[in-house]
Motif scaffolding. Structure first.
Motif, PDB file in Angstrom:
ATOM      1  N   SER A  12     -38.321  50.513   7.009  1.00 14.95           N
ATOM      2  CA  SER A  12     -37.894  49.281   7.673  1.00 14.95           C
ATOM      3  C   SER A  12     -38.434  48.085   6.890  1.00 14.95           C
ATOM      4  CB  SER A  12     -38.406  49.247   9.109  1.00 14.95           C
ATOM      5  OG  SER A  12     -37.862  50.307   9.869  1.00 14.95           O
ATOM      6  N   PHE A  13     -37.913  46.898   7.193  1.00 12.38           N
ATOM      7  CA  PHE A  13     -38.385  45.699   6.490  1.00 12.38           C
ATOM      8  C   PHE A  13     -38.303  44.522   7.455  1.00 12.38           C
ATOM      9  CE2 PHE A  13     -38.410  42.071   3.689  1.00 12.38           C
ATOM     10  CZ  PHE A  13     -39.302  42.449   2.690  1.00 12.38           C
ATOM     11  N   GLY A  14     -39.490  44.013   7.838  1.00 13.16           N
ATOM     12  CA  GLY A  14     -39.515  42.903   8.782  1.00 13.16           C
ATOM     13  C   GLY A  14     -38.853  43.292  10.098  1.00 13.16           C
ATOM     14  N   ARG A  15     -37.884  42.479  10.521  1.00 17.74           N
ATOM     15  CA  ARG A  15     -37.191  42.746  11.792  1.00 17.74           C
ATOM     16  C   ARG A  15     -36.057  43.759  11.623  1.00 17.74           C
ATOM     17  NH1 ARG A  15     -35.663  37.103  14.476  1.00 17.74           N
ATOM     18  NH2 ARG A  15     -34.984  38.550  16.134  1.00 17.74           N
ATOM     19  N   TRP A  16     -35.756  44.128  10.390  1.00 18.12           N
ATOM     20  CA  TRP A  16     -34.680  45.096  10.136  1.00 18.12           C
ATOM     21  C   TRP A  16     -35.266  46.490  10.224  1.00 18.12           C
ATOM     22  CZ3 TRP A  16     -33.763  48.566   5.952  1.00 18.12           C
ATOM     23  CH2 TRP A  16     -32.478  49.127   5.941  1.00 18.12           C
ATOM     24  N   ARG A  17     -34.724  47.295  11.125  1.00 19.99           N
ATOM     25  CA  ARG A  17     -35.280  48.616  11.375  1.00 19.99           C
ATOM     26  C   ARG A  17     -34.393  49.708  10.816  1.00 19.99           C
ATOM     27  NH1 ARG A  17     -39.877  47.072  11.681  1.00 19.99           N
ATOM     28  NH2 ARG A  17     -40.505  49.135  12.462  1.00 19.99           N
ATOM     29  N   LEU A  18     -34.997  50.688  10.192  1.00 19.74           N
ATOM     30  CA  LEU A  18     -34.280  51.843   9.660  1.00 19.74           C
ATOM     31  C   LEU A  18     -35.024  53.104  10.059  1.00 19.74           C
ATOM     32  CD1 LEU A  18     -31.936  52.882   7.887  1.00 19.74           C
ATOM     33  CD2 LEU A  18     -33.515  52.876   5.966  1.00 19.74           C
ATOM     34  N   ALA A  39     -37.976  49.473  -0.066  1.00 21.40           N
ATOM     35  CA  ALA A  39     -38.027  49.255   1.374  1.00 21.40           C
ATOM     36  C   ALA A  39     -39.491  49.135   1.768  1.00 21.40           C
ATOM     37  CB  ALA A  39     -37.364  50.413   2.128  1.00 21.40           C
ATOM     38  N   GLY A  40     -39.710  48.695   3.009  1.00 19.53           N
ATOM     39  CA  GLY A  40     -41.072  48.616   3.517  1.00 19.53           C
ATOM     40  C   GLY A  40     -41.731  47.278   3.242  1.00 19.53           C
ATOM     41  N   ASP A  41     -42.370  46.728   4.241  1.00 17.37           N
ATOM     42  CA  ASP A  41     -43.186  45.530   4.088  1.00 17.37           C
ATOM     43  C   ASP A  41     -44.630  45.905   4.402  1.00 17.37           C
ATOM     44  OD1 ASP A  41     -43.836  44.738   7.097  1.00 17.37           O
ATOM     45  OD2 ASP A  41     -41.733  45.322   7.011  1.00 17.37           O
ATOM     46  N   ALA A  42     -45.547  44.994   4.156  1.00 19.28           N
ATOM     47  CA  ALA A  42     -46.967  45.326   4.255  1.00 19.28           C
ATOM     48  C   ALA A  42     -47.346  45.832   5.646  1.00 19.28           C
ATOM     49  CB  ALA A  42     -47.812  44.108   3.888  1.00 19.28           C
ATOM     50  N   ARG A  43     -46.838  45.165   6.686  1.00 15.03           N
ATOM     51  CA  ARG A  43     -47.201  45.592   8.049  1.00 15.03           C
ATOM     52  C   ARG A  43     -46.610  46.965   8.361  1.00 15.03           C
ATOM     53  NH1 ARG A  43     -46.219  42.253  13.725  1.00 15.03           N
ATOM     54  NH2 ARG A  43     -46.803  43.972  15.124  1.00 15.03           N
ATOM     55  N   THR A  44     -45.359  47.180   7.988  1.00 16.28           N
ATOM     56  CA  THR A  44     -44.732  48.483   8.224  1.00 16.28           C
ATOM     57  C   THR A  44     -45.495  49.588   7.521  1.00 16.28           C
ATOM     58  OG1 THR A  44     -42.537  47.514   8.516  1.00 16.28           O
ATOM     59  CG2 THR A  44     -42.622  49.823   7.893  1.00 16.28           C
ATOM     60  N   GLU A  84     -43.992  51.715 -15.895  1.00 14.72           N
ATOM     61  CA  GLU A  84     -45.345  52.220 -15.665  1.00 14.72           C
ATOM     62  C   GLU A  84     -46.149  51.239 -14.811  1.00 14.72           C
ATOM     63  OE1 GLU A  84     -49.418  53.357 -18.140  1.00 14.72           O
ATOM     64  OE2 GLU A  84     -47.502  53.218 -19.206  1.00 14.72           O
ATOM     65  N   ALA A  85     -46.065  49.958 -15.142  1.00 12.29           N
ATOM     66  CA  ALA A  85     -46.809  48.948 -14.381  1.00 12.29           C
ATOM     67  C   ALA A  85     -46.283  48.830 -12.956  1.00 12.29           C
ATOM     68  CB  ALA A  85     -46.736  47.603 -15.089  1.00 12.29           C
ATOM     69  N   ASP A  86     -44.969  48.878 -12.790  1.00  7.42           N
ATOM     70  CA  ASP A  86     -44.383  48.783 -11.448  1.00  7.42           C
ATOM     71  C   ASP A  86     -44.801  49.962 -10.573  1.00  7.42           C
ATOM     72  OD1 ASP A  86     -43.118  46.405 -11.933  1.00  7.42           O
ATOM     73  OD2 ASP A  86     -41.075  47.210 -11.963  1.00  7.42           O
ATOM     74  N   VAL A  87     -44.797  51.149 -11.138  1.00  7.59           N
ATOM     75  CA  VAL A  87     -45.210  52.327 -10.376  1.00  7.59           C
ATOM     76  C   VAL A  87     -46.693  52.237 -10.026  1.00  7.59           C
ATOM     77  CG1 VAL A  87     -45.539  54.831 -10.465  1.00  7.59           C
ATOM     78  CG2 VAL A  87     -43.387  53.816 -11.257  1.00  7.59           C
ATOM     79  N   LEU A  88     -47.511  51.840 -10.978  1.00  2.46           N
ATOM     80  CA  LEU A  88     -48.945  51.724 -10.725  1.00  2.46           C
ATOM     81  C   LEU A  88     -49.227  50.674  -9.652  1.00  2.46           C
ATOM     82  CD1 LEU A  88     -51.674  52.819 -11.553  1.00  2.46           C
ATOM     83  CD2 LEU A  88     -51.751  51.114 -13.381  1.00  2.46           C
ATOM     84  N   TYR A  89     -48.480  49.588  -9.673  1.00  2.00           N
ATOM     85  CA  TYR A  89     -48.610  48.543  -8.655  1.00  2.00           C
ATOM     86  C   TYR A  89     -48.340  49.108  -7.262  1.00  2.00           C
ATOM     87  CZ  TYR A  89     -47.680  43.956  -6.443  1.00  2.00           C
ATOM     88  OH  TYR A  89     -47.701  42.848  -5.640  1.00  2.00           O
ATOM     89  N   GLN A  90     -47.274  49.888  -7.152  1.00  2.00           N
ATOM     90  CA  GLN A  90     -46.919  50.480  -5.860  1.00  2.00           C
ATOM     91  C   GLN A  90     -47.973  51.487  -5.399  1.00  2.00           C
ATOM     92  OE1 GLN A  90     -42.442  51.415  -5.531  1.00  2.00           O
ATOM     93  NE2 GLN A  90     -42.705  50.993  -7.721  1.00  2.00           N
ATOM     94  N   LEU A  91     -48.462  52.301  -6.312  1.00  2.00           N
ATOM     95  CA  LEU A  91     -49.484  53.283  -5.967  1.00  2.00           C
ATOM     96  C   LEU A  91     -50.754  52.597  -5.477  1.00  2.00           C
ATOM     97  CD1 LEU A  91     -49.082  55.749  -8.977  1.00  2.00           C
ATOM     98  CD2 LEU A  91     -48.322  56.096  -6.624  1.00  2.00           C
ATOM     99  N   ALA A  92     -51.150  51.555  -6.171  1.00  2.00           N
ATOM    100  CA  ALA A  92     -52.373  50.857  -5.800  1.00  2.00           C
ATOM    101  C   ALA A  92     -52.236  50.206  -4.427  1.00  2.00           C
ATOM    102  CB  ALA A  92     -52.706  49.800  -6.863  1.00  2.00           C
ATOM    103  N   ALA A  93     -51.066  49.628  -4.146  1.00  2.00           N
ATOM    104  CA  ALA A  93     -50.857  48.969  -2.858  1.00  2.00           C
ATOM    105  C   ALA A  93     -50.899  49.978  -1.715  1.00  2.00           C
ATOM    106  CB  ALA A  93     -49.527  48.226  -2.869  1.00  2.00           C
ATOM    107  N   LEU A  94     -50.157  51.071  -1.866  1.00  2.00           N
ATOM    108  CA  LEU A  94     -50.112  52.056  -0.785  1.00  2.00           C
ATOM    109  C   LEU A  94     -51.473  52.712  -0.582  1.00  2.00           C
ATOM    110  CD1 LEU A  94     -48.649  53.736   1.325  1.00  2.00           C
ATOM    111  CD2 LEU A  94     -48.104  55.370  -0.479  1.00  2.00           C
TER     112      LEU A  94
END
Length: 242
Positions: A12-18, A39-44, A84-94
């Motif tokens: 989901s993303f914000g008010r949009w639900r999936l 997909a996905g926002d920080a709160r979700t 590589e940087a984009d994937v690493l960014y996502q891994l670090a955030a999650l």
């Protein structure tokens, strides 16, 4: 046979639900959590990893091309260093959000176009492997056989062969394109039969139900029940503890 049941969640993303993650998660042993690029926002994402921690569901990172508008399912050409940087960014955030919930990300699964591209493209696969190694050399990679699986294994990463309960297969073992008839198996009984057949081959260690497939919670429940009745132990392939 021990087999894992995974699904794509936090899409989901914000008010949009999936999807209905609250109903889906209790049936899973592993959760492929969207990392914000398709997909996905920080709160979700944060609420999803908290739910996973409470349920004992293993958290995995579902990384993708930076493509919110196309849900990560549009082919893209990225330079290896950018991917590589984009994937690493996502891994670090999650992983960072998971750690605040008392757990952590244990594996990586590409999403959508990146999943299929890395199966055949040596350069894109290498960028993915490099990002995973930089993040956690002990992590697992969840994918179908192909270039990514080969390179990940060669680099010493754990490779978990994946099958799909709710997707149609072509004779060559690849998935039916989503634009073609028979791409989705939305009937729980049909998906359950396919899951048992795939598990019976001994060639997959994890089975996937897509969170955006209509009726995904009912499909996951039917799949898990059918696997158990067939004598399989439905359990995560990675540890759930922090």
């Amino acid at each position: 046979m021990r087999i894992d049941l995974n699904a794509d969640v936090a899409e989901s993303f914000g008010r949009w639900r999936l999807g209905d993650d609250a109903a889906l998660l209790p049936h899973l042993t592993s959760a492929n959590v969207a990392c914000g690029f398709h997909a996905g926002d920080a709160r979700t994402i944060r609420e999803t990893v908290e739910a996973c921690a409470a349920l004992g569901v293993v958290v995995g990172a579902q990384v993708s091309y930076r493509d919110l508008a196309g849900f990560g399912r549009r082919p893209m050409d990225l330079e290896a260093a950018d991917l590589e940087a984009d994937v690493l960014y996502q891994l670090a955030a999650l992983d960072g959000l998971a750690r605040t919930a008392g757990t952590r990300a244990r594996y990586v699964k590409p999403h959508g176009a990146l999943y299929h591209r890395a199966r055949d493209d040596a350069e894109q696969a290498a960028a993915l492997v490099a990002a995973v190694l930089a993040w956690d050399p002990g992590a697992a990679v969840l994918t179908q056989p192909g270039e990514l699986a080969r390179q990940a294994a060669a680099a010493g990463l754990v490779v978990v062969p994946e099958g799909f309960a709710d997707r149609g297969y072509r004779p060559d073992g690849r998935l039916v394109p989503r634009s073609s008839p028979g791409a989705l198996l939305s009937d729980p009984a049909e998906a359950a039969r396919q899951a048992v057949d795939l598990a019976g081959t001994g060639q997959v260690r994890s089975l996937c139900v897509h969170g955006d497939t209509p009726g995904a919670p009912a499909i996951a429940a039917a799949v898990r029940g059918a696997l158990t009745r067939a004598g399989h132990e439905v359990t995560a392939f990675a540890g759930a503890d922090a």
